[in-house]
Write a protein that holds these residues in place. Structure first.
Motif, short mmCIF file in Angstrom:
data_model
loop_
_atom_site.label_atom_id
_atom_site.label_comp_id
_atom_site.label_asym_id
_atom_site.label_seq_id
_atom_site.Cartn_x
_atom_site.Cartn_y
_atom_site.Cartn_z
N LEU A 1 0.84 -1.20 0.00
CA LEU A 1 0.00 0.00 0.00
C LEU A 1 0.88 1.26 0.00
N ALA A 2 1.97 1.21 0.72
CA ALA A 2 2.90 2.35 0.76
C ALA A 2 3.51 2.58 -0.62
N LYS A 3 3.80 1.50 -1.35
CA LYS A 3 4.35 1.63 -2.70
C LYS A 3 3.41 2.41 -3.61
N ALA A 4 2.10 2.25 -3.35
CA ALA A 4 1.09 2.94 -4.16
C ALA A 4 0.68 4.27 -3.53
N ASN A 5 1.48 4.75 -2.54
CA ASN A 5 1.19 6.04 -1.88
C ASN A 5 -0.23 6.10 -1.33
N THR A 6 -0.63 5.03 -0.66
CA THR A 6 -1.99 4.95 -0.13
C THR A 6 -2.09 5.63 1.23
N PRO A 7 -2.95 6.64 1.38
CA PRO A 7 -3.16 7.25 2.71
C PRO A 7 -3.87 6.23 3.61
N LEU A 8 -3.27 5.88 4.71
CA LEU A 8 -3.84 4.86 5.59
C LEU A 8 -4.78 5.48 6.60
N ARG A 9 -5.85 4.77 6.89
CA ARG A 9 -6.78 5.21 7.92
C ARG A 9 -6.09 5.08 9.27
N HIS A 10 -6.50 5.92 10.22
CA HIS A 10 -5.90 5.89 11.56
C HIS A 10 -6.23 4.57 12.25
#
Length: 274
Positions: A252-261
């Motif tokens: 998910l980080a590779k795809a620059n995904t903003p993660l929910r808290h």
């Protein structure tokens, strides 16, 4: 005596997925286990006594689904129905990324394949497309015991009609269906679990400790991002794809995904109680 459908001249192609009865009757193995709400099974003798030979033409094809553990019994059934074994088609059950889906059962090996035995009665070759058809179907699993819909086109391309499906559960065009769950107004028994809804395969094979090249990692990350943004949790993505939570977070980080808290739901609940 069980009556099977008949057509003038007899059916040229039969597809059958019998409700095999396993000798091991544990809940995870036995299809008829009441706790799982699955279908009733038949003994080997009951399956062998079905009058398939009487409803088929002198020259015909048989496609018979058989669990890996019951291969010997499958060959017995084929012979009792008047067919001789020729070959088989392997259903390879895949994850979203194209890797083997290891959620199958098995006491000795984890089953990620199932066999569709092919037999001939009399003398009848496959149609021309069959001589180019590879003997493998690669799809994702669906609800309990459901076989891939891709089988119908493969069979129709390789064998002539009229077609009869025994123990049918999801009626198809061009096929005459027989079985307790063959009617369109009956919902087949069996629970559909998370991650067993079929769908596309990304064809990015990935072993547990394998490092992806940047392009593959980005493609898989984008795919997971769409699922995450649609509401799936990281835990759900990990379970459905058989990845570790750490791997899902990395992709998910590779795809620059903003993660929910993390734990936002619990924090809100505590705030509401104050």
């Amino acid at each position: 005596m069980i009556d099977l459908p008949k057509v003038p001249g007899g059916f040229l192609t039969i597809l059958a997925d019998p409700p095999w009865r396993f000798s091991n009757r544990t809940g995870k193995i036995a299809p008829e286990h009441k706790r799982l709400g699955r279908y009733a099974t038949m003994s080997l003798d009951e399956i062998k006594k079905l009058p398939v030979n009487e409803t088929t033409a002198p020259n015909a094809h048989l496609y018979l689904w058989v669990p890996n553990a019951l291969l010997k019994e499958g060959l017995e059934v084929m012979a009792s129905w008047g067919f001789r074994y020729i070959s088989n088609i392997v259903w390879a059950k895949r994850r979203k990324d194209g890797g083997p889906d290891g959620r199958g059962v098995g006491f000795y090996f984890r089953n990620v394949t199932e066999l569709l035995l092919f037999g001939v009665k009399g003398h009848m070759r496959t149609l021309a497309p069959g001589r180019r058809q590879v003997n493998m179907i690669e799809t994702r699993k669906r609800e309990h015991s459901r076989k891939p819909d891709e089988q119908y086109k493969l069979i129709e391309d390789c064998s002539p009609g009229p077609y009869l499906e025994l123990f049918a559960r999801y009626p198809q065009p061009n096929w005459i269906c027989w079985g307790n769950e063959a009617s369109e107004d009956i919902i087949p028994q069996g629970k559909q679990h998370k991650g067993y809804d079929g769908g596309e395969i990304l064809n990015i094979p990935l072993r547990p400790n394998e490092q992806l090249n940047p392009d593959s990692a980005m493609a898989l990350g984008e795919y997971l991002r769409k699922q995450y943004e649609a509401g799936k949790s990281i835990q759900e993505l990990a379970a459905e794809n058989q990845y570790s939570i750490c791997r899902v977070r990395t992709l998910l980080a590779k795809a620059n995904t903003p993660l929910r808290h993390r734990g936002r739901k619990q924090i809100n609940e505590k705030s509401n109680r104050k």
